[in-house]
Design a protein around this motif. Structure first.
Motif, PDB file in Angstrom:
ATOM      1  N   GLU A   1     -75.508  79.970  26.866  1.00  0.00           N
ATOM      2  CA  GLU A   1     -74.273  80.445  27.504  1.00  0.00           C
ATOM      3  C   GLU A   1     -74.603  81.238  28.775  1.00  0.00           C
ATOM      4  OE1 GLU A   1     -71.792  84.016  25.999  1.00  0.00           O
ATOM      5  OE2 GLU A   1     -70.876  82.263  25.067  1.00  0.00           O
ATOM      6  N   VAL A   2     -75.610  82.097  28.691  1.00  0.00           N
ATOM      7  CA  VAL A   2     -76.024  82.874  29.866  1.00  0.00           C
ATOM      8  C   VAL A   2     -76.565  81.955  30.953  1.00  0.00           C
ATOM      9  CG1 VAL A   2     -77.671  84.607  30.715  1.00  0.00           C
ATOM     10  CG2 VAL A   2     -76.458  84.990  28.560  1.00  0.00           C
ATOM     11  N   LEU A   3     -77.420  81.018  30.573  1.00  0.00           N
ATOM     12  CA  LEU A   3     -78.020  80.097  31.540  1.00  0.00           C
ATOM     13  C   LEU A   3     -76.968  79.233  32.226  1.00  0.00           C
ATOM     14  CD1 LEU A   3     -81.099  78.962  29.414  1.00  0.00           C
ATOM     15  CD2 LEU A   3     -81.211  80.265  31.541  1.00  0.00           C
ATOM     16  N   SER A   4     -76.069  78.664  31.449  1.00  0.00           N
ATOM     17  CA  SER A   4     -75.057  77.770  32.025  1.00  0.00           C
ATOM     18  C   SER A   4     -74.078  78.527  32.908  1.00  0.00           C
ATOM     19  CB  SER A   4     -74.304  77.021  30.917  1.00  0.00           C
ATOM     20  OG  SER A   4     -73.637  77.926  30.062  1.00  0.00           O
ATOM     21  N   GLY A   5     -73.972  79.839  32.693  1.00  0.00           N
ATOM     22  CA  GLY A   5     -73.101  80.659  33.525  1.00  0.00           C
ATOM     23  C   GLY A   5     -73.783  81.197  34.773  1.00  0.00           C
ATOM     24  N   GLY A   6     -75.006  80.752  35.025  1.00  0.00           N
ATOM     25  CA  GLY A   6     -75.724  81.197  36.214  1.00  0.00           C
ATOM     26  C   GLY A   6     -76.509  82.478  36.023  1.00  0.00           C
ATOM     27  N   GLY A   7     -76.768  82.847  34.765  1.00  0.00           N
ATOM     28  CA  GLY A   7     -77.499  84.073  34.487  1.00  0.00           C
ATOM     29  C   GLY A   7     -79.003  83.870  34.475  1.00  0.00           C
ATOM     30  N   VAL A   8     -79.724  84.977  34.336  1.00  0.00           N
ATOM     31  CA  VAL A   8     -81.188  84.987  34.312  1.00  0.00           C
ATOM     32  C   VAL A   8     -81.650  85.571  32.983  1.00  0.00           C
ATOM     33  CG1 VAL A   8     -83.262  86.008  35.341  1.00  0.00           C
ATOM     34  CG2 VAL A   8     -81.427  85.156  36.821  1.00  0.00           C
ATOM     35  N   ILE A   9     -82.614  84.908  32.360  1.00  0.00           N
ATOM     36  CA  ILE A   9     -83.113  85.373  31.068  1.00  0.00           C
ATOM     37  C   ILE A   9     -84.634  85.506  31.102  1.00  0.00           C
ATOM     38  CG2 ILE A   9     -81.210  84.170  29.921  1.00  0.00           C
ATOM     39  CD1 ILE A   9     -83.345  82.234  28.759  1.00  0.00           C
ATOM     40  N   ILE A  10     -85.166  86.219  30.112  1.00  0.00           N
ATOM     41  CA  ILE A  10     -86.590  86.215  29.804  1.00  0.00           C
ATOM     42  C   ILE A  10     -86.742  85.515  28.462  1.00  0.00           C
ATOM     43  CG2 ILE A  10     -88.575  87.647  29.183  1.00  0.00           C
ATOM     44  CD1 ILE A  10     -87.543  89.741  31.166  1.00  0.00           C
ATOM     45  N   TYR A  11     -87.687  84.579  28.389  1.00  0.00           N
ATOM     46  CA  TYR A  11     -87.813  83.772  27.172  1.00  0.00           C
ATOM     47  C   TYR A  11     -89.284  83.499  26.867  1.00  0.00           C
ATOM     48  CZ  TYR A  11     -88.571  79.891  30.435  1.00  0.00           C
ATOM     49  OH  TYR A  11     -89.060  79.077  31.430  1.00  0.00           O
ATOM     50  N   PRO A  12     -89.604  83.224  25.595  1.00  0.00           N
ATOM     51  CA  PRO A  12     -90.993  82.962  25.216  1.00  0.00           C
ATOM     52  C   PRO A  12     -91.382  81.510  25.483  1.00  0.00           C
ATOM     53  CG  PRO A  12     -89.609  82.905  23.271  1.00  0.00           C
ATOM     54  CD  PRO A  12     -88.713  83.276  24.424  1.00  0.00           C
ATOM     55  N   THR A  13     -92.665  81.304  25.799  1.00  0.00           N
ATOM     56  CA  THR A  13     -93.219  79.957  25.896  1.00  0.00           C
ATOM     57  C   THR A  13     -94.482  79.911  25.038  1.00  0.00           C
ATOM     58  OG1 THR A  13     -94.749  80.306  27.753  1.00  0.00           O
ATOM     59  CG2 THR A  13     -92.421  79.906  28.302  1.00  0.00           C
ATOM     60  N   ASP A  14     -95.221  78.815  25.131  1.00  0.00           N
ATOM     61  CA  ASP A  14     -96.468  78.709  24.371  1.00  0.00           C
ATOM     62  C   ASP A  14     -97.608  79.452  25.047  1.00  0.00           C
ATOM     63  OD1 ASP A  14     -96.535  76.992  26.506  1.00  0.00           O
ATOM     64  OD2 ASP A  14     -97.353  75.282  25.416  1.00  0.00           O
TER      65      ASP A  14
END
Length: 207
Positions: free
Chosen positions: A22-35
């Protein structure tokens, strides 16, 4: 201050993923985990969000950023993939690698280098994979830190240093320190541009 959601990669909570999408599709910025390490991300169809990430990092506009695709079919939309490159991608992905490929016109201008190449990832991490699939668009992938500073692997430090700059933090504990390895597949042989995580014994080192 950003919302902080704890997420267990082995037991994904749908509501946390839906909130991130929801945040991403609304043009927001997130911090997220990767490998590898935590990433700063946004939907790559939102130019203003990508520019916002550049400002957060203090990153040179001439230095391109990579992004996460859902699968090999998705990669072929944004990059020209030779038969040689395809065999490597199929064998190595998902995994802790960023592959540099010739960009197609589908790749946003902000993400193309001056050489008209693009860096693409498919991390081997259930959170990243689920987000990209649910969003239906690639997600920008750049380390969650200020430019020229060390990557931040501690969720508490992420919140303290970047929590006022982003909209959401998905945290799943402390992550490894090493970023992805960067491998160029632009020419007739694979060349390592940055040594990071993953097995690189089969690739040639850059000079």
């Amino acid at each position: 201050m950003a919302d902080v959601l704890s997420i267990d990669p082995d037991h994904l909570k749908g509501r946390h993923l839906r909130r991130a999408v929801e945040v991403l599709s609304g043009g927001g910025v997130i911090i997220y985990p990767t490998d590898t390490i935590y990433g700063l991300g946004c939907d790559i169809t939102h130019k203003s969000a990508m520019e916002r990430i550049r400002r957060i990092k203090g990153r040179d506009a001439r230095k391109p950023m990579s992004f996460v695709c859902a699968d090999l079919n998705d990669i072929a939309r944004y990059a020209r993939v030779s038969n040689y490159a395809y065999r490597i991608l199929r064998r190595m992905l998902p995994g802790p690698y960023t592959f540099v490929l010739p960009a197609t016109k589908e790749t946003p201008r902000l993400l193309r280098s001056r050489q008209k190449t693009v860096g693409i990832r498919i991390p081997d991490h259930p959170v990243t994979a689920a987000m990209v699939k649910e969003l239906g668009q690639p997600i920008l992938s750049t380390s969650a830190n200020r430019s020229e500073q060390d990557a931040i692997t501690d969720p508490l430090q992420l919140e303290q240093e970047l929590g006022h700059d982003v909209d959401l933090i998905l945290e799943c504990g402390r992550l490894p320190v090493l970023p992805s390895s960067v491998v160029s597949l632009v020419g007739d042989e694979a060349v390592v541009l940055r040594r990071g995580s993953g097995d690189l014994t089969q690739f040639q080192e850059s000079a």
